[in-house]
Write an enzyme that holds these catalytic residues in place. Structure first.
Site, PDB file in Angstrom:
ATOM      1  N   ARG A  77     -14.328  12.566  -1.273  1.00  0.00           N
ATOM      2  CA  ARG A  77     -13.108  13.320  -1.001  1.00  0.00           C
ATOM      3  C   ARG A  77     -12.576  13.995  -2.262  1.00  0.00           C
ATOM      4  O   ARG A  77     -12.165  15.158  -2.238  1.00  0.00           O
ATOM      5  CB  ARG A  77     -12.049  12.392  -0.399  1.00  0.00           C
ATOM      6  N   LYS A 137      -7.820  -3.826  -4.916  1.00  0.00           N
ATOM      7  CA  LYS A 137      -6.438  -4.052  -4.495  1.00  0.00           C
ATOM      8  C   LYS A 137      -6.077  -5.533  -4.587  1.00  0.00           C
ATOM      9  O   LYS A 137      -4.974  -5.897  -5.009  1.00  0.00           O
ATOM     10  CB  LYS A 137      -6.224  -3.542  -3.068  1.00  0.00           C
ATOM     11  N   ASP A 142       0.871  -1.169   0.000  1.00  0.00           N
ATOM     12  CA  ASP A 142       0.000   0.000   0.000  1.00  0.00           C
ATOM     13  C   ASP A 142       0.914   1.226   0.000  1.00  0.00           C
ATOM     14  O   ASP A 142       2.099   1.131   0.334  1.00  0.00           O
ATOM     15  CB  ASP A 142      -0.883  -0.037   1.245  1.00  0.00           C
ATOM     16  N   ASN A 154      -9.165  -1.032   3.740  1.00  0.00           N
ATOM     17  CA  ASN A 154      -9.250  -1.326   2.315  1.00  0.00           C
ATOM     18  C   ASN A 154      -8.120  -2.239   1.830  1.00  0.00           C
ATOM     19  O   ASN A 154      -8.078  -2.620   0.668  1.00  0.00           O
ATOM     20  CB  ASN A 154      -9.285  -0.030   1.489  1.00  0.00           C
ATOM     21  N   SER A 214      -2.586   1.290  -4.747  1.00  0.00           N
ATOM     22  CA  SER A 214      -3.002   2.417  -3.929  1.00  0.00           C
ATOM     23  C   SER A 214      -4.418   2.867  -4.237  1.00  0.00           C
ATOM     24  O   SER A 214      -4.850   2.858  -5.400  1.00  0.00           O
ATOM     25  CB  SER A 214      -2.035   3.587  -4.167  1.00  0.00           C
ATOM     26  N   GLY A 215      -5.102   3.278  -3.179  1.00  0.00           N
ATOM     27  CA  GLY A 215      -6.376   3.957  -3.360  1.00  0.00           C
ATOM     28  C   GLY A 215      -6.163   5.414  -3.706  1.00  0.00           C
ATOM     29  O   GLY A 215      -7.125   6.165  -3.862  1.00  0.00           O
ATOM     30  N   ASP A 243      -0.180   5.115   0.824  1.00  0.00           N
ATOM     31  CA  ASP A 243      -0.428   6.116   1.864  1.00  0.00           C
ATOM     32  C   ASP A 243      -0.332   5.504   3.259  1.00  0.00           C
ATOM     33  O   ASP A 243      -0.973   4.486   3.554  1.00  0.00           O
ATOM     34  CB  ASP A 243      -1.809   6.748   1.681  1.00  0.00           C
ATOM     35  N   GLU A 248      -1.279  10.967   3.886  1.00  0.00           N
ATOM     36  CA  GLU A 248      -2.249  10.601   2.861  1.00  0.00           C
ATOM     37  C   GLU A 248      -2.215  11.645   1.752  1.00  0.00           C
ATOM     38  O   GLU A 248      -2.403  12.837   2.003  1.00  0.00           O
ATOM     39  CB  GLU A 248      -3.661  10.537   3.461  1.00  0.00           C
TER      40      GLU A 248
END
Length: 309
Positions: free
Chosen positions: A140, A228, A95, A254, A183-184, A97, A104
């Site tokens: 967001r 992911k 991942d 997540n 990554s998200g 962040d 983030e």
């Protein structure tokens, strides 16, 4: 009945790793009928880590007993079945962040839009597993509408790697591992990390930009919790690596599907929802300590650094 000859590697990490903690771990192993055959020191810094080769104890009972001891003693513990498969891991996926980097990215972008606190609250809820990630991402990103795309370059310049991240990636690459990020966050940042760290694979969301401005939307399929895990499987297939030989490292809810799917799932300073399902947790702030969970010692790290490339 415990199978005769059953052996496990038990890795202990602490800062410090006290004699009292080691004694408590040893007592719990003995109570299960286990024997510590060897003790090997993996590192003295930035954390102290020891590898115990334990025979005669059931793996699940060992995990349960030593997890309780770890909580009491404030140490991190990983338990893996001994055998050739342990050193067969070939692909490590991170991942981004709050794992590979501190902070983030979306909150860094939101700071330029004057809505960092609002976005941070939504991020925190999503990482705890209280909000659907895809919906939280849309909410967001919508706050970034109208932001000049030039801020992305400013955010890239302000990225800070987690302590030990560069050492970790460098060592893995030198030892023949494939490395990836999922990554998200956003490709506008992850592409930069791929170049900096010479990563093999990457997957992330893409911010939509029109006429030099962020539209407040993302394009394409959203990389969310199931996304992911799909990315991990795709990277493994492209690398020709079975899922049993993959490692996933993350910190938020997540990342649950990804860590569950991997051969070894490591929760890094993670939220409780992720720690609950991970194979092991690393609760110290040094990402290169992941190497010790793979049985790679500090001496091997330094030897890899000293070898000409």
């Amino acid at each position: 009945m415990v199978r005769r000859g059953s052996r496990h590697h038990v890795i202990l990490l602490g800062r410090p790793l006290t004699a009292g903690a080691l004694a408590e771990i040893s007592d719990r192993i003995a109570a299960l009928g286990g024997n510590i055959d060897t003790i090997n020191r993996l590192s003295k810094y930035p954390v102290t880590s020891l590898e115990l080769l334990v025979s005669g104890a059931d793996g699940e009972a060992l995990r349960a007993a030593l997890s309780r001891a770890a909580s009491v003693e404030g140490v991190d513990i990983a338990i893996e079945r001994a055998g050739l498969h342990r050193r067969s891991k070939r692909l490590v996926v991170f991942d981004v962040d709050s794992t590979l980097i501190t902070g983030e990215v979306i909150e860094m972008l939101a700071a330029h839009a004057g809505c960092e606190a609002e976005v941070a609250a939504v991020t925190e809820a999503a990482m705890r597993g209280e909000l659907d990630f895809a919906e939280s991402l849309r909410r967001r990103v919508a706050t970034l509408e109208g932001l000049d795309a030039s801020v992305i370059e400013k955010v890239r310049a302000d990225l800070v790697f987690t302590a030990g991240a560069r050492t970790l990636i460098r060592t893995l690459k030198r030892m023949g591992y494939r490395c990836a990020i999922v990554s998200g966050g956003f490709t506008q940042v992850t592409d930069h990390l791929v170049d900096l760290l010479d990563l093999d694979f990457a997957a992330a969301n893409t911010l939509e930009i029109v006429d030099g401005k962020l539209t407040g939307r993302v394009t394409g399929e959203i990389v969310d919790r199931p996304g992911k895990a799909r990315a991990l499987a795709r990277f493994a297939a492209e690398a020709g690596v079975p899922m049993s030989q993959t490692v996933a490292v993350g910190d938020g809810a997540n990342d649950i599907d990804m860590l569950t799917a991997a051969g070894l799932g490591i929760a890094f300073n993670a939220k409780p929802a992720l720690r609950a399902i991970a194979d092991t947790s690393l609760n110290h702030p040094y990402l290169d300590a992941v190497l010790f969970f793979l049985g790679i010692s500090r001496d091997e790290i330094e030897e890899a650094d000293a070898t000409p490339t």
